[in-house]
Each structure stands twice: as structure tokens, then as C-alpha cells.
Design a protein around this motif. Structure first.
Motif, PDB file in Angstrom:
ATOM      1  N   ASP A  16      -1.782  15.203  -9.424  1.00  0.00           N
ATOM      2  CA  ASP A  16      -2.013  16.603  -9.855  1.00  0.00           C
ATOM      3  C   ASP A  16      -3.211  16.301 -11.120  1.00  0.00           C
ATOM      4  O   ASP A  16      -3.079  15.331 -11.684  1.00  0.00           O
ATOM      5  N   PHE A  17      -3.919  17.172 -11.295  1.00  0.00           N
ATOM      6  CA  PHE A  17      -4.854  17.151 -12.537  1.00  0.00           C
ATOM      7  C   PHE A  17      -4.238  17.446 -13.745  1.00  0.00           C
ATOM      8  O   PHE A  17      -4.924  17.181 -14.774  1.00  0.00           O
ATOM      9  N   SER A  18      -3.196  18.198 -13.568  1.00  0.00           N
ATOM     10  CA  SER A  18      -2.421  18.594 -14.898  1.00  0.00           C
ATOM     11  C   SER A  18      -1.674  17.602 -15.295  1.00  0.00           C
ATOM     12  O   SER A  18      -0.554  17.147 -14.883  1.00  0.00           O
ATOM     13  N   GLU A  19      -1.942  16.932 -16.620  1.00  0.00           N
ATOM     14  CA  GLU A  19      -0.905  15.933 -17.517  1.00  0.00           C
ATOM     15  C   GLU A  19       0.432  16.566 -17.369  1.00  0.00           C
ATOM     16  O   GLU A  19       1.360  15.668 -17.526  1.00  0.00           O
ATOM     17  N   THR A  20       0.426  17.878 -17.804  1.00  0.00           N
ATOM     18  CA  THR A  20       1.785  18.509 -18.028  1.00  0.00           C
ATOM     19  C   THR A  20       2.805  18.254 -16.887  1.00  0.00           C
ATOM     20  O   THR A  20       3.902  18.055 -17.070  1.00  0.00           O
ATOM     21  N   VAL A  21       2.008  18.709 -15.764  1.00  0.00           N
ATOM     22  CA  VAL A  21       2.897  18.525 -14.470  1.00  0.00           C
ATOM     23  C   VAL A  21       3.397  17.168 -14.217  1.00  0.00           C
ATOM     24  O   VAL A  21       4.497  17.133 -14.001  1.00  0.00           O
ATOM     25  N   ILE A  22       2.470  16.415 -14.339  1.00  0.00           N
ATOM     26  CA  ILE A  22       2.737  14.815 -13.912  1.00  0.00           C
ATOM     27  C   ILE A  22       3.962  14.313 -14.934  1.00  0.00           C
ATOM     28  O   ILE A  22       4.817  13.591 -14.788  1.00  0.00           O
ATOM     29  N   HIS A  73      11.813  12.910 -11.996  1.00  0.00           N
ATOM     30  CA  HIS A  73      11.905  12.016 -10.779  1.00  0.00           C
ATOM     31  C   HIS A  73      11.287  10.764 -10.884  1.00  0.00           C
ATOM     32  O   HIS A  73      10.191  10.316 -10.599  1.00  0.00           O
ATOM     33  N   PRO A  74      11.996   9.958 -11.895  1.00  0.00           N
ATOM     34  CA  PRO A  74      11.256   8.723 -12.700  1.00  0.00           C
ATOM     35  C   PRO A  74      11.039   7.604 -11.413  1.00  0.00           C
ATOM     36  O   PRO A  74      10.531   6.661 -11.484  1.00  0.00           O
ATOM     37  N   ASN A  75      11.660   7.511 -10.339  1.00  0.00           N
ATOM     38  CA  ASN A  75      11.883   6.571  -9.284  1.00  0.00           C
ATOM     39  C   ASN A  75      10.773   6.813  -8.265  1.00  0.00           C
ATOM     40  O   ASN A  75      10.315   6.195  -7.345  1.00  0.00           O
ATOM     41  N   MET A  76       9.537   7.994  -8.588  1.00  0.00           N
ATOM     42  CA  MET A  76       8.846   8.359  -7.785  1.00  0.00           C
ATOM     43  C   MET A  76       7.261   7.968  -8.339  1.00  0.00           C
ATOM     44  O   MET A  76       7.391   7.631  -9.661  1.00  0.00           O
ATOM     45  N   HIS A  77       6.183   7.921  -7.749  1.00  0.00           N
ATOM     46  CA  HIS A  77       4.906   7.564  -8.051  1.00  0.00           C
ATOM     47  C   HIS A  77       4.198   8.878  -8.566  1.00  0.00           C
ATOM     48  O   HIS A  77       3.745   9.596  -7.719  1.00  0.00           O
ATOM     49  N   TRP A  78       3.747   9.048  -9.689  1.00  0.00           N
ATOM     50  CA  TRP A  78       2.908  10.235 -10.068  1.00  0.00           C
ATOM     51  C   TRP A  78       1.623   9.760 -10.939  1.00  0.00           C
ATOM     52  O   TRP A  78       1.694   8.792 -11.850  1.00  0.00           O
ATOM     53  N   ARG A  79       0.658  10.528 -10.645  1.00  0.00           N
ATOM     54  CA  ARG A  79      -0.577  10.026 -11.221  1.00  0.00           C
ATOM     55  C   ARG A  79      -1.296  11.318 -11.733  1.00  0.00           C
ATOM     56  O   ARG A  79      -1.484  12.215 -10.979  1.00  0.00           O
ATOM     57  N   LEU A 101       1.008  -1.181   0.002  1.00  0.00           N
ATOM     58  CA  LEU A 101       0.101   0.033   0.186  1.00  0.00           C
ATOM     59  C   LEU A 101       0.893   1.319  -0.007  1.00  0.00           C
ATOM     60  O   LEU A 101       1.942   1.273   0.211  1.00  0.00           O
ATOM     61  N   PHE A 102       0.264   2.349  -0.493  1.00  0.00           N
ATOM     62  CA  PHE A 102       0.745   3.606  -0.397  1.00  0.00           C
ATOM     63  C   PHE A 102       0.463   4.477   0.594  1.00  0.00           C
ATOM     64  O   PHE A 102      -0.864   4.844   0.768  1.00  0.00           O
ATOM     65  N   PRO A 103       1.099   4.596   1.767  1.00  0.00           N
ATOM     66  CA  PRO A 103       0.429   5.258   3.086  1.00  0.00           C
ATOM     67  C   PRO A 103       0.183   6.614   2.828  1.00  0.00           C
ATOM     68  O   PRO A 103      -0.301   7.537   3.504  1.00  0.00           O
ATOM     69  N   PHE A 104       0.904   7.515   1.986  1.00  0.00           N
ATOM     70  CA  PHE A 104       0.763   8.866   1.780  1.00  0.00           C
ATOM     71  C   PHE A 104       0.203   9.136   0.291  1.00  0.00           C
ATOM     72  O   PHE A 104       0.574   8.576  -0.729  1.00  0.00           O
ATOM     73  N   CYS A 105      -0.648  10.370   0.415  1.00  0.00           N
ATOM     74  CA  CYS A 105      -0.914  10.759  -0.934  1.00  0.00           C
ATOM     75  C   CYS A 105      -0.948  12.003  -0.799  1.00  0.00           C
ATOM     76  O   CYS A 105      -1.410  12.910   0.069  1.00  0.00           O
ATOM     77  N   LEU A 106      -0.056  12.790  -1.778  1.00  0.00           N
ATOM     78  CA  LEU A 106      -0.034  14.261  -1.998  1.00  0.00           C
ATOM     79  C   LEU A 106      -0.684  14.629  -3.267  1.00  0.00           C
ATOM     80  O   LEU A 106      -0.481  14.196  -4.128  1.00  0.00           O
ATOM     81  N   CYS A 107      -1.462  15.595  -2.855  1.00  0.00           N
ATOM     82  CA  CYS A 107      -2.551  16.319  -3.648  1.00  0.00           C
ATOM     83  C   CYS A 107      -2.085  17.683  -4.343  1.00  0.00           C
ATOM     84  O   CYS A 107      -1.608  18.457  -3.468  1.00  0.00           O
TER      85      CYS A 107
END
Length: 76
Positions: free
Chosen positions: A30-36, A43-49, A1-7
Motif C-alpha cells: 500500500d502507498f500509505s505508511e500508516t496502513v502498513i 499481523h506481524p507474521n505477514m509481509h507488508w511493504r 519467491l513470493f507468488p502473490f502480490c496484493l496491491c
């Protein structure tokens, strides 16, 4: 599981600072596809959605902690 979610992370330093401090189980949204796209490249080693924080695509209680990184300012 992912214990943290940053919005609503836009290009904030918080995700990379948390990762550097050892928090590896973090989903950054983030709602911005460009930002993600940009953050994934940086930071390819992190989870982005790409996701709207009002309709998270996760089951209830999936996250232990959700941190609002500026979302209240955006929706008011």
C-alpha cells in the motif's frame, strides 16, 4: 519467491483471509505508511511493504500473481 502480490490493501480482510487459507507467500503493498504500520502490528507474521503499485520495487516476473485490491478506483 513470493507468488502473490496484493496491491492497495488498506485495511482489507483479503490478506488475512488468504493467509488463513494457507497462502503464506504473499506480499501486501500500500502507498500509505500508516496502513502498513497498522497492518504490520496486527499481523506481524505477514509481509507488508510501503510501495506505489505503479513502481513496484521488484524485478520483472518476480510475482506469479498480482491482485489489484481497489487500485483502479484510486487512480481513475
Amino acid at each position: 519467491l513470493f507468488p502473490f502480490c496484493l496491491c492497495f490493501i488498506y485495511s482489507a480482510d483479503l490478506p488475512k483471509e488468504m493467509h488463513a487459507d494457507g497462502y503464506e507467500n504473499v506480499v501486501n503493498i500500500d502507498f500509505s505508511e500508516t496502513v502498513i504500520i497498522n497492518m504490520t502490528k496486527m499481523h506481524p507474521n505477514m509481509h507488508w511493504r510501503v510501495m506505489d503499485m505503479r513502481e513496484l520495487g521488484f524485478e520483472d516476473s518476480y510475482f506469479d500473481v498480482v491482485i489489484d485490491k481497489g487500485s483502479l478506483d484510486a487512480i481513475w
